[in-house]
Scaffold this motif. Structure first.
Motif, short mmCIF file in Angstrom:
data_model
loop_
_atom_site.label_atom_id
_atom_site.label_comp_id
_atom_site.label_asym_id
_atom_site.label_seq_id
_atom_site.Cartn_x
_atom_site.Cartn_y
_atom_site.Cartn_z
N LEU A 22 0.82 -1.21 0.00
CA LEU A 22 0.00 0.00 0.00
C LEU A 22 0.86 1.26 0.00
CD1 LEU A 22 -2.59 -0.99 2.76
CD2 LEU A 22 -2.93 -1.13 0.30
N SER A 23 0.34 2.29 -0.62
CA SER A 23 0.95 3.61 -0.49
C SER A 23 0.41 4.26 0.77
CB SER A 23 0.61 4.47 -1.71
OG SER A 23 -0.80 4.72 -1.75
N GLN A 24 1.02 5.38 1.16
CA GLN A 24 0.52 6.09 2.34
C GLN A 24 -0.91 6.60 2.11
OE1 GLN A 24 3.45 9.14 3.22
NE2 GLN A 24 4.65 7.73 4.50
N GLU A 25 -1.20 7.01 0.89
CA GLU A 25 -2.55 7.48 0.57
C GLU A 25 -3.57 6.36 0.72
OE1 GLU A 25 0.10 7.96 -1.24
OE2 GLU A 25 0.29 10.09 -1.78
N GLU A 26 -3.21 5.16 0.26
CA GLU A 26 -4.14 4.02 0.32
C GLU A 26 -4.40 3.60 1.76
OE1 GLU A 26 -3.19 1.81 -3.94
OE2 GLU A 26 -1.84 1.52 -2.23
N LEU A 27 -3.34 3.56 2.58
CA LEU A 27 -3.54 3.22 3.99
C LEU A 27 -4.37 4.29 4.69
CD1 LEU A 27 -3.03 1.40 6.40
CD2 LEU A 27 -0.86 2.59 6.78
N ALA A 28 -4.10 5.54 4.35
CA ALA A 28 -4.87 6.64 4.95
C ALA A 28 -6.36 6.48 4.65
CB ALA A 28 -4.36 7.98 4.43
N ALA A 29 -6.70 6.08 3.42
CA ALA A 29 -8.10 5.90 3.05
C ALA A 29 -8.74 4.76 3.84
CB ALA A 29 -8.19 5.62 1.54
N VAL A 30 -7.96 3.70 4.08
CA VAL A 30 -8.49 2.55 4.83
C VAL A 30 -8.75 2.93 6.29
CG1 VAL A 30 -7.92 0.25 5.73
CG2 VAL A 30 -7.41 0.83 3.35
N ILE A 31 -7.81 3.65 6.90
CA ILE A 31 -7.91 3.99 8.32
C ILE A 31 -8.81 5.20 8.56
CG2 ILE A 31 -6.56 4.57 10.40
CD1 ILE A 31 -6.15 1.75 9.31
N VAL A 33 -7.85 8.58 7.77
CA VAL A 33 -7.07 9.75 8.15
C VAL A 33 -6.44 10.34 6.89
CG1 VAL A 33 -6.59 8.89 10.47
CG2 VAL A 33 -5.01 8.35 8.61
N SER A 34 -5.70 11.43 7.06
CA SER A 34 -5.02 12.03 5.91
C SER A 34 -3.69 11.35 5.65
CB SER A 34 -4.78 13.52 6.17
OG SER A 34 -3.86 13.69 7.24
N ARG A 35 -3.17 11.52 4.44
CA ARG A 35 -1.86 10.95 4.12
C ARG A 35 -0.79 11.55 5.02
NH1 ARG A 35 2.78 11.82 2.30
NH2 ARG A 35 2.34 14.05 2.11
N GLN A 36 -0.96 12.82 5.38
CA GLN A 36 0.02 13.48 6.24
C GLN A 36 0.09 12.81 7.62
OE1 GLN A 36 -2.20 15.07 4.33
NE2 GLN A 36 -0.84 16.14 2.88
N SER A 37 -1.06 12.33 8.08
CA SER A 37 -1.08 11.64 9.37
C SER A 37 -0.26 10.36 9.31
CB SER A 37 -2.52 11.31 9.78
OG SER A 37 -3.26 12.49 10.02
N ILE A 38 -0.43 9.61 8.22
CA ILE A 38 0.34 8.37 8.05
C ILE A 38 1.83 8.69 7.99
CG2 ILE A 38 0.78 6.38 6.56
CD1 ILE A 38 -1.94 6.27 7.88
N SER A 39 2.16 9.75 7.25
CA SER A 39 3.56 10.15 7.12
C SER A 39 4.15 10.53 8.47
CB SER A 39 3.66 11.33 6.15
OG SER A 39 5.00 11.78 6.04
N LYS A 40 3.37 11.26 9.29
CA LYS A 40 3.85 11.66 10.61
C LYS A 40 4.01 10.46 11.54
CE LYS A 40 2.13 16.44 10.61
NZ LYS A 40 1.21 17.40 11.24
N TRP A 41 3.08 9.48 11.44
CA TRP A 41 3.20 8.27 12.26
C TRP A 41 4.49 7.52 11.91
CZ3 TRP A 41 -2.44 6.08 11.36
CH2 TRP A 41 -3.35 6.91 12.01
N LYS A 52 -7.28 4.49 16.41
CA LYS A 52 -6.56 4.25 15.15
C LYS A 52 -5.59 3.07 15.31
CE LYS A 52 -8.70 7.55 13.19
NZ LYS A 52 -9.84 7.20 12.28
N ILE A 53 -5.02 2.93 16.51
CA ILE A 53 -4.16 1.78 16.76
C ILE A 53 -4.96 0.49 16.63
CG2 ILE A 53 -2.87 0.56 18.57
CD1 ILE A 53 -1.85 3.25 19.54
N ILE A 54 -6.18 0.50 17.17
CA ILE A 54 -7.05 -0.68 17.07
C ILE A 54 -7.37 -0.98 15.61
CG2 ILE A 54 -9.34 -1.59 17.62
CD1 ILE A 54 -9.18 0.02 20.25
N GLN A 55 -7.67 0.07 14.85
CA GLN A 55 -7.95 -0.11 13.42
C GLN A 55 -6.73 -0.69 12.69
OE1 GLN A 55 -10.06 4.03 12.86
NE2 GLN A 55 -10.42 2.79 11.03
N TYR A 59 -6.62 -4.26 10.82
CA TYR A 59 -6.36 -4.30 9.39
C TYR A 59 -5.13 -5.14 9.06
CZ TYR A 59 -5.47 -2.81 4.62
OH TYR A 59 -5.24 -2.80 3.27
N PHE A 60 -4.08 -4.99 9.85
CA PHE A 60 -2.83 -5.72 9.57
C PHE A 60 -2.81 -7.10 10.23
CE2 PHE A 60 -1.01 -1.29 9.06
CZ PHE A 60 -0.84 -1.40 7.70
N ASP A 61 -3.85 -7.39 11.01
CA ASP A 61 -3.95 -8.69 11.69
C ASP A 61 -2.75 -8.93 12.60
OD1 ASP A 61 -5.10 -11.09 12.43
OD2 ASP A 61 -4.23 -12.22 10.77
#
Length: 208
Positions: A22-31, A33-41, A52-55, A59-61
């Motif tokens: 997944l790209s950061q944008e794709e993960l952001a859409a699943v969770i 949040v914004s892509r910037q949030s994924i980048s900051k994490w 979000k941790i639970i999500q 998602y990643f099992d």
């Protein structure tokens, strides 16, 4: 949360995301949040909220202990080390090849000829069973590549010997061991066969 733990969690999020392809944008859409949030994490500039941790864990099992602290769950600990199994299977296949050839040269009987292929068949069945029971798809792909790169030339040897003896109308199996151009001819053919097989397998594994 300590800075070291946050940094490790960010790295783990990035690793899990990449394993999913997944790209950061794709993960952001699943969770959600914004892509910037994924980048900051992932760069450890911030950490996800609890929901979000639970999500992410769902998602990643993976368990929250694994995502936050890097601890393996009991299921993950029980998972077979597939790469180690591949190396053991390869060693057994090589031993089967050497032992089978030695028995044949000593006794020159068909029961002796069967021993080597039988050892190799049993070890390959164990390899298939291990692959079927391993859950990590990325590890399975890597293990599959290692298996074929190590074992192609081993597994092709007995079929090659049988086929060349049939084509030569040999009443008894003859292995290409000895001196002279006749034996060199066998090994050249065998080398060509292995090269072709490696090329085909390498091409297919690149698509996996």
């Amino acid at each position: 949360m300590k800075e070291g733990e946050a940094m490790q969690m960010g790295e783990r999020i990035a690793i899990l995301r990449k394993k999913k392809g997944l790209s950061q944008e794709e993960l952001a859409a699943v969770i959600g949040v914004s892509r910037q949030s994924i980048s900051k994490w992932e760069s450890s500039q911030s950490v996800p909220d609890l929901d979000k941790i639970i999500q992410l864990c769902t998602y990643f099992d993976v368990s929250s202990d694994h995502l936050i602290l890097g601890k393996e769950s009991e299921d993950e600990k029980r998972h077979l080390n597939i790469k180690t199994i591949v190396l053991l299977v390869s060693a057994f296949n090589l031993c089967g090849l050497i032992f089978g050839c030695a028995l044949w040269l000593e006794y020159m009987s068909y029961p002796a000829f069967v021993v080597g292929p039988l050892v190799m068949i049993i070890s390959c069945v164990f390899y298939v069973w291990a692959m079927m029971n391993h859950k990590n798809q990325e590890d399975k792909i890597k293990a599959q590549r290692i298996f074929w790169y190590l074992n192609t030339w081993i597994l092709l040897f007995y079929p090659f010997v049988v086929l060349t003896n049939i084509l030569a109308f040999q009443p008894l199996i003859h292995f290409p061991f000895g001196y002279g151009f006749h034996y060199l001819y066998y090994w050249i053919l065998y080398g060509i066969l292995c090269f072709v097989a490696y090329s085909i397998i390498h091409h297919k594994l690149k698509k996996a």
